[in-house]
Write an enzyme that holds these catalytic residues in place. Structure first.
Site, mmCIF file in Angstrom:
data_model
loop_
_atom_site.group_PDB
_atom_site.id
_atom_site.type_symbol
_atom_site.label_atom_id
_atom_site.label_comp_id
_atom_site.label_asym_id
_atom_site.label_seq_id
_atom_site.Cartn_x
_atom_site.Cartn_y
_atom_site.Cartn_z
ATOM 1 C CE1 TYR A 56 -12.809 1.076 -1.078
ATOM 2 C CE2 TYR A 56 -12.164 1.029 1.238
ATOM 3 C CZ TYR A 56 -11.857 0.824 -0.090
ATOM 4 O OH TYR A 56 -10.620 0.382 -0.445
ATOM 5 C CD1 TRP A 100 -9.381 -1.362 -2.992
ATOM 6 C CD2 TRP A 100 -7.307 -0.816 -2.320
ATOM 7 N NE1 TRP A 100 -8.716 -2.521 -2.703
ATOM 8 C CE2 TRP A 100 -7.442 -2.225 -2.295
ATOM 9 C CE3 TRP A 100 -6.079 -0.241 -1.952
ATOM 10 C CZ2 TRP A 100 -6.392 -3.067 -1.900
ATOM 11 C CZ3 TRP A 100 -5.053 -1.088 -1.556
ATOM 12 C CH2 TRP A 100 -5.220 -2.485 -1.539
ATOM 13 C CG ASN A 156 -4.347 -0.866 5.289
ATOM 14 O OD1 ASN A 156 -4.702 0.186 4.758
ATOM 15 N ND2 ASN A 156 -5.060 -1.983 5.222
ATOM 16 C CD GLU A 157 -8.579 -1.704 5.793
ATOM 17 O OE1 GLU A 157 -9.127 -0.763 5.188
ATOM 18 O OE2 GLU A 157 -8.824 -2.907 5.540
ATOM 19 C CD GLN A 201 -5.182 -6.581 -0.805
ATOM 20 O OE1 GLN A 201 -4.727 -5.649 -0.161
ATOM 21 N NE2 GLN A 201 -6.450 -6.622 -1.175
ATOM 22 C CG HIS A 245 -2.226 -3.737 3.392
ATOM 23 N ND1 HIS A 245 -2.498 -2.481 2.880
ATOM 24 C CD2 HIS A 245 -3.320 -4.473 3.135
ATOM 25 C CE1 HIS A 245 -3.708 -2.461 2.340
ATOM 26 N NE2 HIS A 245 -4.230 -3.660 2.468
ATOM 27 C CE1 TYR A 301 -13.574 -1.940 -3.344
ATOM 28 C CE2 TYR A 301 -13.143 -4.295 -3.430
ATOM 29 C CZ TYR A 301 -13.761 -3.210 -2.839
ATOM 30 O OH TYR A 301 -14.560 -3.388 -1.746
ATOM 31 C CD GLU A 352 -7.419 0.609 1.150
ATOM 32 O OE1 GLU A 352 -8.570 0.152 1.241
ATOM 33 O OE2 GLU A 352 -6.403 -0.004 1.522
#
Ligand SMILES: *[C@@H]1O[C@H](CO)[C@@H](O)[C@H](O)[C@H]1NC(C)=O
Ligand SMILES: *[C@@H]1O[C@H](CO)[C@@H](O)[C@H](O)[C@H]1NC(C)=O
Ligand SMILES: *[C@@H]1O[C@H](CO)[C@@H](O)[C@H](O)[C@H]1NC(C)=O
Length: 500
Positions: free
Chosen positions: A328, A434, A185-186, A43, A140, A450, A394
């Site tokens: 979030y 994030w 990641n997640e 990213q 990620h 973001y 994040e």
């Protein structure tokens, strides 16, 4: 009259919340608590085909579906020194970034790319020499395409060995300076998005109406979840055996957690909400903390849910020194019952037996200011999973304006929520916004914004500019008490010029 009274009460509530309970500063946080901001390799870096890097499944999905791409992204690969300087100016303690597996080991296995190693060594050196703690994610959304082509990537347990060998290179080469590693990641959203829904890399699924070329939404979601846990446990064990004594770091596992709330007061929705927590959180936290999947999952998923051998269970249990959380917003949960008469291949959602919907206003992208979601998630982890150490990896909201007052309010409220949780016993040790700057987003490409810093993606130089939130965060990190009454916001705005 009643309305006027209600308005008056709301005003009073705001006035008070601004003056007492919500007033805090960073010195209220425990010693050693880390404040930072994050990015990820695909990213942020760009330089997708430079210095020997080969495509990951994320590159491939973007190019094959023509959904924008990270070929250049923020050009962080070339601009990292400038970016580290911005981190110093902002006052970050820590920077979260990820390593691109296919930059380091372009085919996923085998020869190591020295130029790839050098880039991360340079970046880490730049951070360390400016007193910024690197918080590194190994995976990620971006395993090498070569492994996907060769044996199916994460659907195949051959990934466990290859991931461990990749982690070994990272620990060996960077571990003298990196003390915080997150393996995955997640993991839950990666798995659901990439193997059940097929919308995110690697884009596998079998749901009708989706254009996945390969996949099986009934089985692969659970197979991949299982392999991620085993790969994490394997890398974590390697670290403990070979590096931890010398390097002294810690290893975590990342999850995406929503604040779940039942959509009605019915008993069915309450039960469905607990099921949603088991499916989204317990799926990974159960094995990591207790060594096995939640009973609800085992019952509904049946033989499609892999089984841990006893030694695997022992290895996964306790393999995370901390839990990384991406948080979030809130989601409402509605019970669903599928008619057994309808022929349907089960998938993650039908197994869970619940609709989960984003709670908020769909007409604006910005997430609602609902810090209770952060508190609820941290409290739930504390109570249900033996209060493990947690890093918020994040938290943030999309918003493209330079004067992003909404993001300032959001961050202020969520950081306050983290503080409340800590005061009630949660072992939360760090918070990362994030994102540090606008990135190529998994959902929303270059349109979501973001970042604390905006990036002009039409400018070949990818110029970065601080948003109001960058100034606010910087003030907060430098010890100012961030008043968020209208006066405080006005002051911040009047000192703010978007070009500064
Ligand atoms: C998915 O795998 C299951 C179990 O092997 C099989 O019964 C089912 O037919 C497969 N579904 C698809 C769409 O291939
Ligand atoms: C604070 O912690 C206690 C003990 O774990 C718990 O019973 C209580 O519900 C928590 N309070 C909040 C507001 O979460
Ligand atoms: C972004 O960069 C382009 C190209 O240099 C320029 O024309 C445009 O004005 C810039 N946009 C903003 C908002 O600065």
């Amino acid at each position: 009259m009643e309305q006027i009274f209600a308005l008056f009460t709301i005003f009073l509530a705001f006035a008070f919340s601004g003056r007492c309970s919500d007033v805090f500063s960073r010195s209220d946080f425990p010693d050693g608590f880390l404040f930072g901001a994050g990015t990820s390799a695909y990213q942020w870096e760009g330089a997708a085909a430079e210095d020997g890097r080969k495509p990951s499944v994320w590159d491939t999905l973007c190019h094959s579906r023509n959904i924008g791409n990270g070929d250049i992204a923020c050009d962080g690969y070339h601009k990292y020194k400038e970016d580290v300087k911005m981190m110093v100016d902002t006052g970050l303690d820590a920077f979260r970034f990820s390593i691109s597996w296919s930059r380091i080991i372009p085919n996923g296995r085998g020869s190591v790319n020295q130029k790839g190693l050098q880039f991360y060594k340079n970046l880490i050196q730049e951070l360390i020499s400016h007193g910024i703690e690197p918080h590194v994610t190994l995976y990620h959304y971006d395993h090498p395409q070569h492994l996907e082509d060769e044996y199916g990537g994460w659907v195949n347990n051959m990934m466990i060995k290859d991931f461990t060998a990749y982690a070994d290179v990272c620990f060996r080469e960077f571990g003298n300076y990196v003390k915080f590693w997150t393996t995955i990641n997640e993991a839950n959203v990666f798995t659901i998005g990439g193997y059940n829904d097929g919308d995110t890399p690697p884009g596998r699924c079998s749901l009708p109406g989706k254009n996945c070329l390969l996949g099986n939404s009934s089985t692969e979601t659970y197979t991949v979840g299982h392999n991620l846990l085993l790969a994490h446990a394997s890398a974590s064990r390697l670290y403990k055996e070979k590096y931890k004594d010398k390097q002294g770091g810690s290893i975590g596992f990342g999850l995406y957690l929503m604040g779940f709330t039942p959509s009605t007061s019915s008993k069915d929705d309450a039960i469905a909400t607990q099921r949603a927590k088991d499916f989204y959180f317990g799926w990974f936290l159960g094995p990591l903390i207790y060594g096995d999947y939640p009973d609800t999952m085992k019952r509904t998923v049946g033989s499609r849910l892999p089984v841990f051998l006893e030694e695997e269970s022992e290895r996964v249990k306790g393999s995370s020194d901390f839990i990384g959380i991406n948080q979030y917003f809130a989601a409402s949960v509605t019970n669903i019952k599928f008619k057994p008469s309808l022929p349907r291949n089960p998938d993650f959602y039908s197994d869970m037996g619940a609709y989960v919907t984003y709670l908020g206003n769909f007409s604006v992208i910005e997430y609602a200011v609902a810090p209770w979601t952060m508190e609820a998630v941290l409290e739930y982890i504390k109570q249900s999973y033996n209060n493990p150490p947690v890093y918020i990896l994040e938290n943030g909201t999309p918003m493209t304006q330079q004067k992003d007052t909404h993001r300032v309010e959001y961050m202020h409220a969520y950081i306050g929520g983290v503080l409340k949780s800590i005061r009630n016993g949660s072992d939360t040790r760090g918070y990362f916004v994030w994102s540090f700057m606008d990135l190529f987003e998994l959902i929303g490409r270059y349109d979501y914004g973001y970042g604390l810093y905006s990036v002009n993606f039409s400018d070949p130089r990818r110029k970065r500019s601080p948003r109001l939130s960058a100034h606010w965060y910087s003030d907060f990190l430098k010890g100012k008490t961030p008043f968020l009454d209208s006066q405080g916001i006005k002051e911040l705005q009047s000192n703010f010029s978007p070009s500064s």
